[in-house]
Scaffold this motif. Structure first.
Motif, PDB file in Angstrom:
ATOM      1  N   THR A 270       1.267  -1.521  -0.023  1.00  0.00           N
ATOM      2  CA  THR A 270      -0.068  -0.144  -0.227  1.00  0.00           C
ATOM      3  C   THR A 270       0.950   0.977  -0.125  1.00  0.00           C
ATOM      4  O   THR A 270       1.564   1.099  -0.166  1.00  0.00           O
ATOM      5  CB  THR A 270      -0.915  -0.362   1.614  1.00  0.00           C
ATOM      6  OG1 THR A 270       0.019  -0.075   2.251  1.00  0.00           O
ATOM      7  CG2 THR A 270      -1.569  -1.669   1.357  1.00  0.00           C
ATOM      8  N   PRO A 271       0.812   2.137  -0.181  1.00  0.00           N
ATOM      9  CA  PRO A 271       1.451   3.405   0.350  1.00  0.00           C
ATOM     10  C   PRO A 271       1.878   3.621   1.360  1.00  0.00           C
ATOM     11  O   PRO A 271       2.934   4.368   1.014  1.00  0.00           O
ATOM     12  CB  PRO A 271      -0.091   4.856  -0.143  1.00  0.00           C
ATOM     13  CG  PRO A 271      -0.914   3.945  -1.023  1.00  0.00           C
ATOM     14  CD  PRO A 271      -0.882   2.404  -0.555  1.00  0.00           C
ATOM     15  N   GLY A 272       1.403   2.982   2.318  1.00  0.00           N
ATOM     16  CA  GLY A 272       2.304   3.244   3.640  1.00  0.00           C
ATOM     17  C   GLY A 272       2.837   2.214   4.677  1.00  0.00           C
ATOM     18  O   GLY A 272       3.055   1.805   5.068  1.00  0.00           O
ATOM     19  N   GLY A 273       2.745   1.144   3.879  1.00  0.00           N
ATOM     20  CA  GLY A 273       3.723  -0.070   3.975  1.00  0.00           C
ATOM     21  C   GLY A 273       4.027  -1.297   2.853  1.00  0.00           C
ATOM     22  O   GLY A 273       3.520  -1.062   2.338  1.00  0.00           O
ATOM     23  N   ALA A 299      -1.881  -0.520   7.129  1.00  0.00           N
ATOM     24  CA  ALA A 299      -2.754  -2.014   8.131  1.00  0.00           C
ATOM     25  C   ALA A 299      -2.397  -3.124   7.892  1.00  0.00           C
ATOM     26  O   ALA A 299      -2.142  -4.241   6.771  1.00  0.00           O
ATOM     27  CB  ALA A 299      -4.473  -1.875   7.982  1.00  0.00           C
ATOM     28  N   LEU A 300      -1.606  -4.316   8.693  1.00  0.00           N
ATOM     29  CA  LEU A 300      -1.620  -5.470   8.834  1.00  0.00           C
ATOM     30  C   LEU A 300      -2.572  -6.241   9.224  1.00  0.00           C
ATOM     31  O   LEU A 300      -3.021  -6.365  10.608  1.00  0.00           O
ATOM     32  CB  LEU A 300      -0.170  -5.335   9.713  1.00  0.00           C
ATOM     33  CG  LEU A 300       0.464  -6.595   9.826  1.00  0.00           C
ATOM     34  CD1 LEU A 300       1.376  -7.689   8.277  1.00  0.00           C
ATOM     35  CD2 LEU A 300       1.605  -6.971  11.272  1.00  0.00           C
ATOM     36  N   PRO A 301      -2.910  -6.866   7.958  1.00  0.00           N
ATOM     37  CA  PRO A 301      -4.336  -7.362   8.237  1.00  0.00           C
ATOM     38  C   PRO A 301      -3.803  -9.053   9.280  1.00  0.00           C
ATOM     39  O   PRO A 301      -2.745  -9.675   9.722  1.00  0.00           O
ATOM     40  CB  PRO A 301      -4.652  -7.941   7.420  1.00  0.00           C
ATOM     41  CG  PRO A 301      -3.761  -7.724   5.590  1.00  0.00           C
ATOM     42  CD  PRO A 301      -2.614  -7.009   6.998  1.00  0.00           C
ATOM     43  N   ALA A 302      -5.078  -8.856   9.980  1.00  0.00           N
ATOM     44  CA  ALA A 302      -5.539  -9.922  10.923  1.00  0.00           C
ATOM     45  C   ALA A 302      -5.447 -11.366  10.155  1.00  0.00           C
ATOM     46  O   ALA A 302      -5.589 -11.481   8.991  1.00  0.00           O
ATOM     47  CB  ALA A 302      -6.457  -9.876  11.998  1.00  0.00           C
ATOM     48  N   GLU A 303      -4.264 -12.680  11.492  1.00  0.00           N
ATOM     49  CA  GLU A 303      -4.178 -13.829  10.430  1.00  0.00           C
ATOM     50  C   GLU A 303      -4.814 -14.698  10.945  1.00  0.00           C
ATOM     51  O   GLU A 303      -5.195 -16.615  10.948  1.00  0.00           O
ATOM     52  CB  GLU A 303      -2.654 -14.511  10.382  1.00  0.00           C
ATOM     53  CG  GLU A 303      -1.188 -13.176  10.145  1.00  0.00           C
ATOM     54  CD  GLU A 303      -2.030 -13.855   8.499  1.00  0.00           C
ATOM     55  OE1 GLU A 303      -2.864 -15.279   7.976  1.00  0.00           O
ATOM     56  OE2 GLU A 303      -1.685 -13.122   7.682  1.00  0.00           O
ATOM     57  N   GLY A 304      -5.490 -14.541  11.821  1.00  0.00           N
ATOM     58  CA  GLY A 304      -6.495 -15.229  13.449  1.00  0.00           C
ATOM     59  C   GLY A 304      -5.319 -16.350  14.113  1.00  0.00           C
ATOM     60  O   GLY A 304      -5.978 -17.448  14.136  1.00  0.00           O
ATOM     61  N   CYS A 305      -4.362 -16.201  13.871  1.00  0.00           N
ATOM     62  CA  CYS A 305      -3.042 -17.188  14.830  1.00  0.00           C
ATOM     63  C   CYS A 305      -2.527 -16.605  15.878  1.00  0.00           C
ATOM     64  O   CYS A 305      -2.682 -14.973  15.903  1.00  0.00           O
ATOM     65  CB  CYS A 305      -2.313 -17.981  13.827  1.00  0.00           C
ATOM     66  SG  CYS A 305      -1.303 -17.266  12.702  1.00  0.00           S
ATOM     67  N   MET A 306      -1.600 -16.698  16.623  1.00  0.00           N
ATOM     68  CA  MET A 306      -1.018 -16.028  17.259  1.00  0.00           C
ATOM     69  C   MET A 306       0.562 -15.819  16.305  1.00  0.00           C
ATOM     70  O   MET A 306       0.606 -16.629  15.489  1.00  0.00           O
ATOM     71  CB  MET A 306      -0.597 -16.761  18.061  1.00  0.00           C
ATOM     72  CG  MET A 306       0.647 -15.526  19.700  1.00  0.00           C
ATOM     73  SD  MET A 306       1.354 -17.509  21.117  1.00  0.00           S
ATOM     74  CE  MET A 306       2.381 -16.677  21.388  1.00  0.00           C
ATOM     75  N   PRO A 340      -8.009  -7.945  16.347  1.00  0.00           N
ATOM     76  CA  PRO A 340      -7.857  -7.667  14.581  1.00  0.00           C
ATOM     77  C   PRO A 340      -6.512  -6.530  14.001  1.00  0.00           C
ATOM     78  O   PRO A 340      -5.409  -7.391  14.734  1.00  0.00           O
ATOM     79  CB  PRO A 340      -8.871  -6.474  15.130  1.00  0.00           C
ATOM     80  CG  PRO A 340      -8.467  -5.699  16.123  1.00  0.00           C
ATOM     81  CD  PRO A 340      -7.980  -6.708  17.214  1.00  0.00           C
ATOM     82  N   ALA A 341      -7.069  -6.663  12.668  1.00  0.00           N
ATOM     83  CA  ALA A 341      -6.240  -5.591  11.962  1.00  0.00           C
ATOM     84  C   ALA A 341      -5.010  -4.500  12.846  1.00  0.00           C
ATOM     85  O   ALA A 341      -5.252  -4.166  13.681  1.00  0.00           O
ATOM     86  CB  ALA A 341      -6.415  -5.437  10.729  1.00  0.00           C
ATOM     87  N   LEU A 342      -3.760  -4.741  12.972  1.00  0.00           N
ATOM     88  CA  LEU A 342      -2.775  -4.446  13.289  1.00  0.00           C
ATOM     89  C   LEU A 342      -2.624  -2.576  12.521  1.00  0.00           C
ATOM     90  O   LEU A 342      -2.041  -2.724  11.527  1.00  0.00           O
ATOM     91  CB  LEU A 342      -1.345  -5.068  13.977  1.00  0.00           C
ATOM     92  CG  LEU A 342      -1.626  -5.948  14.076  1.00  0.00           C
ATOM     93  CD1 LEU A 342      -0.122  -6.526  14.644  1.00  0.00           C
ATOM     94  CD2 LEU A 342      -1.960  -5.786  15.822  1.00  0.00           C
ATOM     95  N   GLU A 343      -3.041  -1.483  13.659  1.00  0.00           N
ATOM     96  CA  GLU A 343      -2.901   0.067  12.759  1.00  0.00           C
ATOM     97  C   GLU A 343      -1.051  -0.111  13.057  1.00  0.00           C
ATOM     98  O   GLU A 343      -1.191   0.598  14.336  1.00  0.00           O
ATOM     99  CB  GLU A 343      -3.948   0.735  13.113  1.00  0.00           C
ATOM    100  CG  GLU A 343      -5.168  -0.008  12.585  1.00  0.00           C
ATOM    101  CD  GLU A 343      -5.523   0.349  11.035  1.00  0.00           C
ATOM    102  OE1 GLU A 343      -4.630   1.056  10.618  1.00  0.00           O
ATOM    103  OE2 GLU A 343      -6.560  -0.623  10.353  1.00  0.00           O
ATOM    104  N   LEU A 344      -0.501   0.309  12.014  1.00  0.00           N
ATOM    105  CA  LEU A 344       0.856   0.099  12.232  1.00  0.00           C
ATOM    106  C   LEU A 344       1.182   1.941  11.731  1.00  0.00           C
ATOM    107  O   LEU A 344       0.369   2.283  11.012  1.00  0.00           O
ATOM    108  CB  LEU A 344       1.693  -0.073  11.819  1.00  0.00           C
ATOM    109  CG  LEU A 344       2.134  -1.817  11.949  1.00  0.00           C
ATOM    110  CD1 LEU A 344       2.698  -2.818  11.064  1.00  0.00           C
ATOM    111  CD2 LEU A 344       2.589  -2.110  13.982  1.00  0.00           C
ATOM    112  N   SER A 345       2.104   2.969  12.687  1.00  0.00           N
ATOM    113  CA  SER A 345       2.252   4.315  12.174  1.00  0.00           C
ATOM    114  C   SER A 345       3.781   4.118  12.443  1.00  0.00           C
ATOM    115  O   SER A 345       4.069   3.478  13.698  1.00  0.00           O
ATOM    116  CB  SER A 345       1.765   4.568  13.135  1.00  0.00           C
ATOM    117  OG  SER A 345       2.145   6.369  12.310  1.00  0.00           O
TER     118      SER A 345
END
Length: 360
Positions: A270-273, A299-306, A340-345
């Protein structure tokens, strides 16, 4: 009551090893340090190290520094395994992470070694896990030597030849049976169980592996002069059975690199990462390793796992739902499956290593 999604920051988990290093780890965390016998940092670990004579220290188990009292991560997970692992993982692998992540700083060459594959682990060590692993090269650590690794038998090495060299403790002869490979920052290598190898002096790397500490060593004395406990060489199975752990299927250097050096594959941008897959189903389903680069917001998508995240470079923050944490180089996060998805900045370009558990 279900546990709310919660990011857990774990502290350094330094582990005693037979080789020296560790000053590079101190520098990674922004402080001065010296090389010694604590050259590894196990990230968000629930796996105990095997160090004969040091069992009471429970080495290898990480503590959660973002919670009051800094409890062991394994104890926090035990309170809510479904939230951490997810239903599919629990059904297939049980209440265990199924993978282990390390930072390794080698001031001296590691002893020549091999790890068990699944079959050997099950039949000989009575373990559900072997120790297939992967390395992501973070760079050199200031040692005089050019960073390198030793990986895989050359053609023509047989069990009889290898046994003769081991019994004579002909170290140069054993090294000569392996491919010496100079390494560069950003390269990634996959090391299957049964493949002989050694990390060279001057290497600083991240490792993702199966969650055991099984290592068979063919040098009775380290390059630094430390005599190794017999059990640390053969893990209690004896030297003859130890030699059966090796796969005697030598290949040329070109074949070895084609099989075990992994090229990154861009899977999200994406434009941010962006996210690059380093280790995935191309090599194994035992674990996965990715590199996440954040230049602004991503936004790093959720994977449904640790998953386990290590901040390799930069500064910024991460948010999961209502919860947020600052990030800087050296931080380690254990991310539960229910996040959920991780919002990274990023305030300064962030690079993170994202490690994930086995897949069905």
């Amino acid at each position: 009551m279900r546990m709310k999604p919660k990011l857990l920051k774990t502290g350094e988990t330094r582990v005693w090893r037979t080789y020296t290093g560790g000053a590079g780890l101190d520098a990674f965390h922004g402080r001065a340090g010296e090389n010694g016998q604590l050259p590894e940092d196990w990230a968000a670990s629930t796996t105990r190290a095997i160090n004969p004579g040091r069992e009471a220290l429970c080495e290898g188990l990480s503590r959660v520094i973002s919670l009051p009292g800094e409890p062991l991560l394994k104890d926090v997970i035990a309170c809510e395994p479904l939230a951490f692992f997810g239903e599919a993982h629990l059904r297939t692998f049980g209440a265990q992470a199924g993978f282990l992540v390390k930072l390794i700083d080698a001031a001296e060459r590691l002893t020549i070694q091999v790890h068990p594959d699944k079959r050997y682990a099950k039949e000989v060590l009575h373990s559900d896990y072997g120790k297939t692993e992967s390395w992501y090269i973070l760079g050199g650590n200031g040692a005089a030597q050019e960073p390198c690794i030793y990986l895989g038998f050359r053609p023509g090495v047989t069990r009889a030849i290898w046994k003769r060299l081991f019994e004579a403790q002909d170290i140069e002869g054993m090294l000569g049976c392996l491919h010496r490979i100079p390494v560069r920052t950003g390269e990634c290598y996959f090391i299957a169980g049964g493949v002989p190898h050694a990390i060279g002096a001057g290497c600083f790397l991240a490792e993702v592996q199966e969650p055991t500490d099984y290592t068979m060593r063919t040098e009775l004395v380290t390059p630094g002069g430390l005599r190794i406990h017999e059990r640390q060489c053969h893990q209690g199975v004896g030297y003859e059975k130890m030699l059966d752990c090796f796969h005697y299927d030598g290949e040329s250097l070109e074949q070895t690199l084609a099989r075990y050096r992994s090229a990154p594959r861009r899977i999200l941008e994406t434009p941010g990462g962006a996210v690059d897959s380093l280790i995935d189903a191309r090599q194994t389903t035992l674990f996965a390793m990715r590199r996440v680069t954040v230049t602004s917001g991503f936004a790093l998508p959720a994977e449904g796992c640790m998953r386990i995240l290590i901040v390799l470079e930069g500064e910024g923050s991460v948010r999961a739902g209502e919860e947020g944490l600052p990030l800087r180089r050296g931080d380690v996060l254990a991310v539960p499956a229910n996040c959920p998805a991780l919002e990274l900045s990023a305030t300064k370009r962030l690079v993170l290593l994202d490690s994930l558990p086995p897949r069905n």
